[in-house]
Each structure stands twice: as structure tokens, then as C-alpha cells.
Design an enzyme around this catalytic site. Structure first.
Site, PDB file in Angstrom:
ATOM      1  N   CYS A  41     -77.165 -39.532 -55.943  1.00 54.20           N
ATOM      2  CA  CYS A  41     -76.552 -40.515 -56.838  1.00 54.20           C
ATOM      3  C   CYS A  41     -77.385 -41.802 -56.842  1.00 54.20           C
ATOM      4  O   CYS A  41     -78.048 -42.140 -55.867  1.00 54.20           O
ATOM      5  CB  CYS A  41     -75.129 -40.820 -56.395  1.00 54.20           C
ATOM      6  SG  CYS A  41     -74.239 -41.916 -57.541  1.00 54.20           S
ATOM      7  N   ASP A  43     -76.199 -44.671 -56.745  1.00 51.60           N
ATOM      8  CA  ASP A  43     -75.466 -45.691 -55.984  1.00 51.60           C
ATOM      9  C   ASP A  43     -76.379 -46.396 -54.966  1.00 51.60           C
ATOM     10  O   ASP A  43     -77.062 -45.741 -54.174  1.00 51.60           O
ATOM     11  CB  ASP A  43     -74.298 -45.006 -55.259  1.00 51.60           C
ATOM     12  CG  ASP A  43     -73.303 -46.010 -54.693  1.00 51.60           C
ATOM     13  OD1 ASP A  43     -73.724 -46.885 -53.900  1.00 51.60           O
ATOM     14  OD2 ASP A  43     -72.117 -45.928 -55.054  1.00 51.60           O
ATOM     15  N   ARG A  45     -75.806 -47.850 -52.330  1.00 53.80           N
ATOM     16  CA  ARG A  45     -75.471 -47.699 -50.908  1.00 53.80           C
ATOM     17  C   ARG A  45     -75.954 -46.378 -50.327  1.00 53.80           C
ATOM     18  O   ARG A  45     -75.893 -46.159 -49.116  1.00 53.80           O
ATOM     19  CB  ARG A  45     -73.949 -47.810 -50.724  1.00 53.80           C
ATOM     20  CG  ARG A  45     -73.379 -49.127 -51.211  1.00 53.80           C
ATOM     21  CD  ARG A  45     -71.873 -49.049 -51.366  1.00 53.80           C
ATOM     22  NE  ARG A  45     -71.490 -48.104 -52.428  1.00 53.80           N
ATOM     23  CZ  ARG A  45     -70.232 -47.817 -52.760  1.00 53.80           C
ATOM     24  NH1 ARG A  45     -69.229 -48.380 -52.109  1.00 53.80           N
ATOM     25  NH2 ARG A  45     -69.970 -46.973 -53.727  1.00 53.80           N
ATOM     26  N   HIS A  97     -71.679 -38.270 -52.613  1.00 52.43           N
ATOM     27  CA  HIS A  97     -71.186 -39.225 -51.612  1.00 52.43           C
ATOM     28  C   HIS A  97     -69.737 -39.602 -51.904  1.00 52.43           C
ATOM     29  O   HIS A  97     -69.331 -39.676 -53.069  1.00 52.43           O
ATOM     30  CB  HIS A  97     -72.066 -40.485 -51.583  1.00 52.43           C
ATOM     31  CG  HIS A  97     -71.976 -41.316 -52.833  1.00 52.43           C
ATOM     32  ND1 HIS A  97     -71.199 -42.456 -52.915  1.00 52.43           N
ATOM     33  CD2 HIS A  97     -72.541 -41.166 -54.046  1.00 52.43           C
ATOM     34  CE1 HIS A  97     -71.324 -42.976 -54.131  1.00 52.43           C
ATOM     35  NE2 HIS A  97     -72.118 -42.216 -54.835  1.00 52.43           N
ATOM     36  N   CYS A 100     -67.757 -42.362 -54.732  1.00 53.01           N
ATOM     37  CA  CYS A 100     -68.671 -42.307 -55.874  1.00 53.01           C
ATOM     38  C   CYS A 100     -67.970 -42.833 -57.132  1.00 53.01           C
ATOM     39  O   CYS A 100     -66.976 -42.257 -57.593  1.00 53.01           O
ATOM     40  CB  CYS A 100     -69.160 -40.874 -56.104  1.00 53.01           C
ATOM     41  SG  CYS A 100     -70.384 -40.759 -57.444  1.00 53.01           S
TER      42      CYS A 100
HETATM   43 CO    CO Z   1     -72.128 -42.118 -56.880  1.00 49.61          CO
END
Ligand code: CO
Length: 208
Positions: A41, A43, A45, A97, A100
Site C-alpha cells: 500500500c 500508506d 506508515r 496492512h 488501511c
Molecule cells: Co493502505
């Protein structure tokens, strides 16, 4: 954030690397032969290399919203074809994750414009596993399970690619489904039994 700080960070990173190995970048410039293709992803993090403890040259990376491998996505298909067919990676990882935002958005009834067709990939996963998901009463548990099932279905989408089927026959390439738990930092192997899944679907997707 002062964007110039990034160049200062880069200077010290270069110095650190050269202190350990003066030929570090010279060697990197010679080529790459990563063992792993990581599809994750976007993302911020969920870093790719850092959470796996890997460095430059060790992992080929593809990231997008909610780690999907849509049928018509030429970007994902190109990455998979190059990594598996040319670089000859031996492992393909789809890493989702918990927490998400993409999966969360797909669980809500709202018009998100250009994101609609992208998130539809995840809605399709929900539809495929509707009975299991709707049987989960706790909304957070259902959200987490959809995150896991999305990883599983994207692994299936990876296997739909001819280049992966060829590599599976020729050198037993492995496809793995993992989830990263942001709250603990732990990487979890979903231990998806792909051989078993393959048996069930190859009559439909087998290309050669
Ligand atoms: Co995500």
C-alpha cells in the site's frame, strides 16, 4: 517540514554508507538482482524495505492504494512482468496492512469520484466473500478480515499473470500474502495456501 532538510539527510546517508563500504554506490550502479517483488500500500506508515530490514538492491517495489493488482492495471502488470520475467525474483509478496484507509473507504457508501473504480476492486473482494464477512458482527473485526481477504485475492490476481504461471512451473516461484500491523509493527504471514487455491481456480485462469 523544511524540504531542504531532505538533501541534508541524503548527504549524511551517503556518508554513512560510504564509511562502511567505499564502493557501496559504485556497486549498486552495476545492476540489480532482487530476490523479492513487494506489492504494498502507498500508506506512508507502511514502508517497504525498512519494515523488512532490507536495503537498496534487495527488493523490487510496487505500491498503490490498498495494494491491489487490478486486471487492467498496466502499471502493476508491467512491474510483475519485469520482476518475474526479467529480474527472475523467486518470491512475490502482496503486503496489506491493518488501518488501511483504502479498504475502509471501500466499506463505506460514498461517492469518491476518481477513486470509485479503484476501490471497486476491494468491493469485488467483499462481494466474493460476502457470506463470511457479513457473519462477522464486530465492524472492526470485519474490516480487518476484509484487509486479509483483499491480500488473498490480490495474490490470486498475481497468479493470473502468464509470466507468474510460467515461473511457477519452471522454478517454483512463491507468492506470499502478508499483513503489516501498524499498531505493533509486526509483519504477519497470512499463510495463504496458494497451492490449494490454485487447484480450485486454475481450470479458469490457466494460460499455458
Ligand atoms: Co493502505
Amino acid at each position: 517540514m523544511d524540504i531542504n532538510q531532505i538533501f541534508k539527510n541524503n548527504d549524511s546517508w551517503v556518508k554513512d554508507k560510504i564509511n562502511v563500504d567505499s564502493n557501496y554506490f559504485e556497486n549498486l550502479s552495476k545492476g540489480q538482482s532482487p530476490e523479492i517483488l513487494y506489492i504494498g500500500c502507498s500508506d506512508s506508515r507502511v514502508t517497504a524495505e525498512e519494515l523488512m530490514g532490507l536495503g537498496p538492491g534487495e527488493v523490487f517495489v510496487h505500491r498503490n492504494i490498498a495494494n491491489t493488482v487490478p486486471n487492467l492495471d498496466m502499471s502493476a502488470a508491467s512491474v510483475i512482468n519485469y520482476a518475474v520475467g526479467v529480474l527472475k525474483v523467486n518470491h512475490v509478496v502482496v503486503c496489506g496492512h491493518y488501518y488501511c484507509g483504502g479498504v475502509k473507504a471501500a466499506m463505506q457508501q460514498s461517492d469518491l469520484g476518481i477513486l470509485n473504480p479503484w476501490l471497486r476492486n476491494i468491493r469485488d473482494v467483499y462481494r466474493l466473500h460476502k457470506d463470511e464477512l457479513n457473519a462477522i458482527k464486530d465492524e472492526n473485526d470485519r474490516y480487518n478480515r476484509l484487509i486479509e481477504l483483499n491480500v488473498q485475492e490480490q495474490c490470486v490476481n498475481v497468479i493470473k499473470q502468464a509470466v507468474v504461471q510460467t515461473a511457477y512451473k519452471e522454478r517454483g516461484i512463491k507468492v506470499h500474502g502478508w499483513v503489516f500491523d501498524i499498531k505493533t509493527g509486526k509483519l504477519i504471514d497470512l499463510k495463504i495456501d496458494l497451492d490449494e487455491i490454485l487447484k480450485g481456480i486454475m481450470e479458469i485462469y490457466q494460460l499455458s
